[in-house]
Design an enzyme around this catalytic site. Structure first.
Site, PDB file in Angstrom:
ATOM      1  N   LYS A  16       0.835  -1.193  -0.023  1.00 11.82           N
ATOM      2  CA  LYS A  16       0.085  -0.176   0.014  1.00 11.82           C
ATOM      3  C   LYS A  16       0.970   1.294   0.091  1.00 11.82           C
ATOM      4  O   LYS A  16       0.574   2.257  -0.795  1.00 11.82           O
ATOM      5  CB  LYS A  16      -1.062   0.015   1.313  1.00 11.82           C
ATOM      6  CG  LYS A  16      -1.869  -0.962   1.335  1.00 11.82           C
ATOM      7  CD  LYS A  16      -2.763  -1.199   2.669  1.00 11.82           C
ATOM      8  CE  LYS A  16      -2.312  -1.260   3.861  1.00 11.82           C
ATOM      9  NZ  LYS A  16      -1.538  -2.324   4.291  1.00 11.82           N
ATOM     10  N   ARG A  91      -9.475   1.211   8.516  1.00 15.20           N
ATOM     11  CA  ARG A  91      -9.098  -0.166   8.875  1.00 15.20           C
ATOM     12  C   ARG A  91     -10.106  -0.908   9.771  1.00 15.20           C
ATOM     13  O   ARG A  91     -10.034  -2.234  10.206  1.00 15.20           O
ATOM     14  CB  ARG A  91      -7.780  -0.097   9.743  1.00 15.20           C
ATOM     15  CG  ARG A  91      -6.500  -0.579   9.147  1.00 15.20           C
ATOM     16  CD  ARG A  91      -5.390  -0.369   9.970  1.00 15.20           C
ATOM     17  NE  ARG A  91      -4.157  -1.091   9.888  1.00 15.20           N
ATOM     18  CZ  ARG A  91      -3.009  -0.427   9.119  1.00 15.20           C
ATOM     19  NH1 ARG A  91      -3.146   0.842   8.907  1.00 15.20           N
ATOM     20  NH2 ARG A  91      -2.099  -1.225   8.919  1.00 15.20           N
ATOM     21  N   ARG A 130      11.687  -5.356   5.030  1.00 19.93           N
ATOM     22  CA  ARG A 130      11.279  -3.878   4.844  1.00 19.93           C
ATOM     23  C   ARG A 130      12.128  -3.052   5.541  1.00 19.93           C
ATOM     24  O   ARG A 130      12.557  -3.114   6.636  1.00 19.93           O
ATOM     25  CB  ARG A 130      10.063  -3.674   5.178  1.00 19.93           C
ATOM     26  CG  ARG A 130       9.334  -2.310   4.990  1.00 19.93           C
ATOM     27  CD  ARG A 130       7.952  -2.093   5.014  1.00 19.93           C
ATOM     28  NE  ARG A 130       7.087  -2.464   6.130  1.00 19.93           N
ATOM     29  CZ  ARG A 130       5.872  -2.419   6.189  1.00 19.93           C
ATOM     30  NH1 ARG A 130       5.143  -2.027   5.034  1.00 19.93           N
ATOM     31  NH2 ARG A 130       5.235  -2.636   7.307  1.00 19.93           N
ATOM     32  N   ARG A 163      11.137  -0.807  10.801  1.00 25.06           N
ATOM     33  CA  ARG A 163      10.017  -0.422  11.531  1.00 25.06           C
ATOM     34  C   ARG A 163      10.071  -1.366  13.016  1.00 25.06           C
ATOM     35  O   ARG A 163      10.220  -2.655  12.912  1.00 25.06           O
ATOM     36  CB  ARG A 163       8.610  -0.559  11.036  1.00 25.06           C
ATOM     37  CG  ARG A 163       8.325   0.856  10.190  1.00 25.06           C
ATOM     38  CD  ARG A 163       7.119   0.645   9.251  1.00 25.06           C
ATOM     39  NE  ARG A 163       5.917   0.013   9.975  1.00 25.06           N
ATOM     40  CZ  ARG A 163       4.954   0.092   9.505  1.00 25.06           C
ATOM     41  NH1 ARG A 163       4.715   0.315   8.135  1.00 25.06           N
ATOM     42  NH2 ARG A 163       3.908  -0.640  10.158  1.00 25.06           N
ATOM     43  N   ARG A 174      -0.415  -8.380  14.075  1.00 24.71           N
ATOM     44  CA  ARG A 174      -0.966  -7.406  13.002  1.00 24.71           C
ATOM     45  C   ARG A 174      -1.765  -8.022  11.920  1.00 24.71           C
ATOM     46  O   ARG A 174      -2.923  -7.548  11.540  1.00 24.71           O
ATOM     47  CB  ARG A 174       0.111  -6.693  12.375  1.00 24.71           C
ATOM     48  CG  ARG A 174       1.060  -5.749  13.265  1.00 24.71           C
ATOM     49  CD  ARG A 174       2.018  -5.188  12.837  1.00 24.71           C
ATOM     50  NE  ARG A 174       2.353  -4.459  11.765  1.00 24.71           N
ATOM     51  CZ  ARG A 174       3.122  -4.215  10.625  1.00 24.71           C
ATOM     52  NH1 ARG A 174       4.258  -4.957  10.841  1.00 24.71           N
ATOM     53  NH2 ARG A 174       2.917  -3.585   9.557  1.00 24.71           N
TER      54      ARG A 174
HETATM   55  P1  AMP Z   1       0.961   0.910   9.041  1.00 25.64           P
HETATM   56  O1  AMP Z   1       2.060   1.725   8.672  1.00 25.64           O
HETATM   57  O2  AMP Z   1      -0.203   1.384   8.129  1.00 25.64           O
HETATM   58  O3  AMP Z   1       1.206  -0.619   8.749  1.00 25.64           O
HETATM   59  O4  AMP Z   1       0.387   1.298  10.459  1.00 25.64           O
HETATM   60  C1  AMP Z   1       1.176   0.816  11.487  1.00 25.64           C
HETATM   61  C2  AMP Z   1       0.410   0.884  12.689  1.00 25.64           C
HETATM   62  O5  AMP Z   1      -0.246   2.109  13.162  1.00 25.64           O
HETATM   63  C3  AMP Z   1      -0.695  -0.182  12.781  1.00 25.64           C
HETATM   64  O6  AMP Z   1      -0.451  -1.430  13.059  1.00 25.64           O
HETATM   65  C4  AMP Z   1      -1.519   0.388  13.859  1.00 25.64           C
HETATM   66  O7  AMP Z   1      -1.163   0.251  15.143  1.00 25.64           O
HETATM   67  C5  AMP Z   1      -1.505   1.785  13.580  1.00 25.64           C
HETATM   68  N1  AMP Z   1      -2.688   2.399  12.497  1.00 25.64           N
HETATM   69  C6  AMP Z   1      -2.350   2.677  11.169  1.00 25.64           C
HETATM   70  N2  AMP Z   1      -3.653   3.247  10.677  1.00 25.64           N
HETATM   71  C7  AMP Z   1      -4.360   2.795  11.400  1.00 25.64           C
HETATM   72  C8  AMP Z   1      -5.784   2.881  11.540  1.00 25.64           C
HETATM   73  N3  AMP Z   1      -6.483   3.199  10.278  1.00 25.64           N
HETATM   74  N4  AMP Z   1      -6.416   2.459  12.629  1.00 25.64           N
HETATM   75  C9  AMP Z   1      -5.884   1.980  13.730  1.00 25.64           C
HETATM   76  N5  AMP Z   1      -4.701   1.902  13.940  1.00 25.64           N
HETATM   77  C10 AMP Z   1      -3.867   2.393  12.856  1.00 25.64           C
END
Ligand code: AMP
Length: 216
Positions: A16, A91, A130, A163, A174
């Site tokens: 994404k 999400r 990553r 990360r 996750r």
């Molecule tokens: P990502 O970079 O999109 O993988 O997001 C990393 C982390 O941020 C996720 O595992 C969640 O803990 C939090 N996060 C990101 N976007 C959301 C969302 N829309 N709703 C809830 N938690 C989020």
């Protein structure tokens, strides 16, 4: 594709962020990643950042109210008729419903929701290698998409980092959160007639081509 308004759905590691960055670079689309926004809040040690960090480090979703309010403020700043792509939001069904309210308020209509489909073994391989740029957010992979100089971003010279939540123990949580809380959105958007499936088990260029084809 100018002015197009998109959501990217898919499990962690589906690509994404990579596709959102490509849309930004090649089309000037505004890319909004709630994960990047939350990581900034954590880095700046804001009140919501400190709260969010506990969830993020555990691989769990941050509470809806926090994410919705952060996203809402950012969406409002986008000039009218400018295309944007949401990466990592919504999400949960509650977030998707809140987003419909926000769009209604702003008079925005969504064009497509692209569901990036990738098998689990590929997701695990992608997440373990990553790396991301601390400066511009560009995404790399140690094997699949290495930077020219190890640890340094090709685009801006920033330092690459792994990360915290890409560690093996957090990844399982996750993926479980994705299956339970986010996967139901596939049906949510299919019911609205705007869902498009993208085979994302290939390199970024090929996936991007598919995105272009599906959004013509
Ligand atoms: P990502 O970079 O999109 O993988 O997001 C990393 C982390 O941020 C996720 O595992 C969640 O803990 C939090 N996060 C990101 N976007 C959301 C969302 N829309 N709703 C809830 N938690 C989020």
């Amino acid at each position: 594709m100018e002015g197009i308004k998109l959501i990217l759905l898919g499990p962690p590691g589906a690509g994404k962020g990579t596709i959102a960055n490509m849309l930004r670079t090649e089309r000037g689309t505004v890319a909004l990643s709630t994960g990047d926004m939350l990581r900034d809040e954590v880095k700046n040690r804001t009140q919501s950042g400190r709260k969010a960090a506990e969830y993020m480090n555990a691989g769990k979703l941050v509470p809806d109210e926090t994410v919705i309010s952060i996203l809402k403020n950012r969406i409002k700043e986008i000039p009218p008729n400018t295309g944007f792509v949401l990466d990592g939001f919504p999400r949960t069904t509650a977030q998707a419903e809140a987003l419909e309210d926000i769009f209604r308020e702003l008079g925005v209509s969504l064009d497509f929701v692209l569901n990036l489909e990738v098998p689990r073994d590929v997701v695990l391989q992608r997440l373990s290698g990553r790396r991301q740029c601390s400066g511009c957010g560009e995404i790399y992979h140690l094997k699949n998409m290495p930077s020219a100089r190890e640890g340094i971003c090709d685009k801006c010279g920033g330092a690459l980092f792994q990360r915290d939540d890409d560690r093996e123990d957090t990844v399982e949580t996750r993926l479980a959160a994705y299956e339970r809380q986010t996967a139901p959105l596939i049906e949510f958007y299919a019911n609205r007639g705007i869902l498009r499936a993208i085979k994302a088990n290939v390199g970024p260029a090929e996936t991007f081509n598919e995105v272009k084809k599906q959004t013509l």
